[in-house]
Design an enzyme around this catalytic site. Structure first.
Site, mmCIF file in Angstrom:
data_model
loop_
_atom_site.group_PDB
_atom_site.id
_atom_site.type_symbol
_atom_site.label_atom_id
_atom_site.label_comp_id
_atom_site.label_asym_id
_atom_site.label_seq_id
_atom_site.Cartn_x
_atom_site.Cartn_y
_atom_site.Cartn_z
ATOM 1 N N GLU A 83 -80.848 35.378 -11.636
ATOM 2 C CA GLU A 83 -81.554 36.555 -11.130
ATOM 3 C C GLU A 83 -83.041 36.247 -10.947
ATOM 4 O OE1 GLU A 83 -80.775 40.019 -13.486
ATOM 5 O OE2 GLU A 83 -78.616 39.617 -13.552
ATOM 6 N N CYS A 84 -83.584 36.695 -9.809
ATOM 7 C CA CYS A 84 -84.951 36.312 -9.465
ATOM 8 C C CYS A 84 -85.919 37.483 -9.375
ATOM 9 C CB CYS A 84 -84.964 35.548 -8.138
ATOM 10 S SG CYS A 84 -84.502 36.562 -6.702
ATOM 11 N N THR A 85 -85.425 38.724 -9.284
ATOM 12 C CA THR A 85 -86.320 39.841 -8.977
ATOM 13 C C THR A 85 -87.387 40.061 -10.039
ATOM 14 O OG1 THR A 85 -84.675 41.343 -9.929
ATOM 15 C CG2 THR A 85 -84.660 41.073 -7.546
#
Length: 322
Positions: A83-85
């Site tokens: 996950e990057c957000t």
């Protein structure tokens, strides 16, 4: 060197709709299994990779002993896009979610279970600013991996989009070499656009058009002259006035409906948002990739959340030939 006697087998963790798997396929790698928790992405993935064992599950909840039994034969490569957000500047001023950032440590758990020779982790560049980034890297090295971190721009690999991403490459036997950009000429935004097709336009100066939109358009017209088409850029930090010309790569595709094409007409200008097919080209997906599920907004989200296949293909070719 790569194991030339057989086709390499991979597991794609946080696979989304399958951008990284599409890149693996371009590089001649068989994706044996994939994991993601978004049901719509799973449906798109299964449309395109029907022979892969897809697991609709959060990475941390999957029974890895069962996965290893089902795979039956060894895995050479682990691909992961945690996950990057909560790493990216697109998150804004919020603190982000540490549990989201911690999904990167699932790579360690899967590496222990699958014991691949190679690992590729893709994420936003800002992941390097994470307070636990060095701890996470050290955990990979403690498993016996040699690491190389590199920021790659998709525009350097034949993709008509300026998209910088961090790639962490790991090899149990040697330190991975740096990935060399393609020598091909960069593709520009014009290459993805249907400038004269059947898509509907509306007047730029329509009633109710936001003042900020019109201000961006005026800046573009002043810079380019009165008779040239251009793109408006709606979201994200922008230091170039909120617009871009067509003769450079498209700016980063996000999960939002971000870009509008503006073109001159006999009197005035007209505009429309870029369409899914155009954004798909901007991401470098192969023409055969099937993307027919969900709403228009869903499809844009799937694309903006994906890995550009040509970039992943270049990374895997470089890594497995070390």
């Amino acid at each position: 060197m790569a194991r030339s006697a057989k086709r390499l087998r991979a597991v794609d963790l946080f696979c989304g709709a399958g951008g990284a798997s599409a890149g693996a396929r371009l590089a001649g790698v068989e994706v044996a299994a994939a994991v993601d928790s978004w049901s719509l992405a799973a449906e798109v993935y299964e449309d395109n990779f029907p022979t892969a064992q897809h697991r609709l599950s959060k990475a941390g909840e999957l029974d890895l002993a069962a996965l290893c039994r089902d795979l039956s034969s060894p895995i050479d490569l682990l691909i992961a896009s945690p996950e990057c957000t909560s790493h990216t500047c697109a998150k804004g001023n919020g603190a982000g979610s540490e549990p989201s950032r911690m999904t990167a440590f699932e790579v360690i758990r899967y590496a222990k279970a699958l014991e691949p020779r190679w690992i590729v982790i893709e994420n936003v560049v800002h992941m390097r600013s994470w307070s636990r980034y060095e701890e996470w890297r050290s955990a990979l090295m403690a498993l016996g991996y040699h690491l190389t971190d590199q920021v790659l721009n998709a525009a350097d690999f034949g993709v008509p989009q300026a998209r910088k991403r961090l790639f962490v490459c790991a090899d149990r036997e040697v330190k991975p070499r740096l990935v060399r950009p393609s020598r091909a000429r960069r593709k520009c935004a014009r290459a993805i656009l249907d400038l004269n097709g059947s898509y509907s336009f509306s007047p730029l100066y329509a009633k109710g058009r936001a003042n900020a939109t019109l201000a961006r358009a005026r800046r573009a017209i002043e810079a380019l002259g009165p008779r040239k088409p251009f793109l408006l850029v709606y979201y994200g930090s922008d230091g170039a006035g909120g617009w871009q010309p067509l003769d450079v790569p498209l700016r980063t595709v996000t999960t939002l409906d971000r870009f509008a094409l503006v073109r001159p007409k006999t009197r005035g200008y007209e505009m429309r948002m870029l369409q899914v097919g155009e954004l798909r080209k901007a991401m470098g997906f192969p023409a055969a990739f099937v993307l027919r599920r969900g709403t228009r907004r869903d499809r844009i989200h799937l694309l903006g959340n994906a890995v550009c296949p040509p970039v992943m293909a270049a990374v895997l070719r470089s890594l497995t030939r070390s």
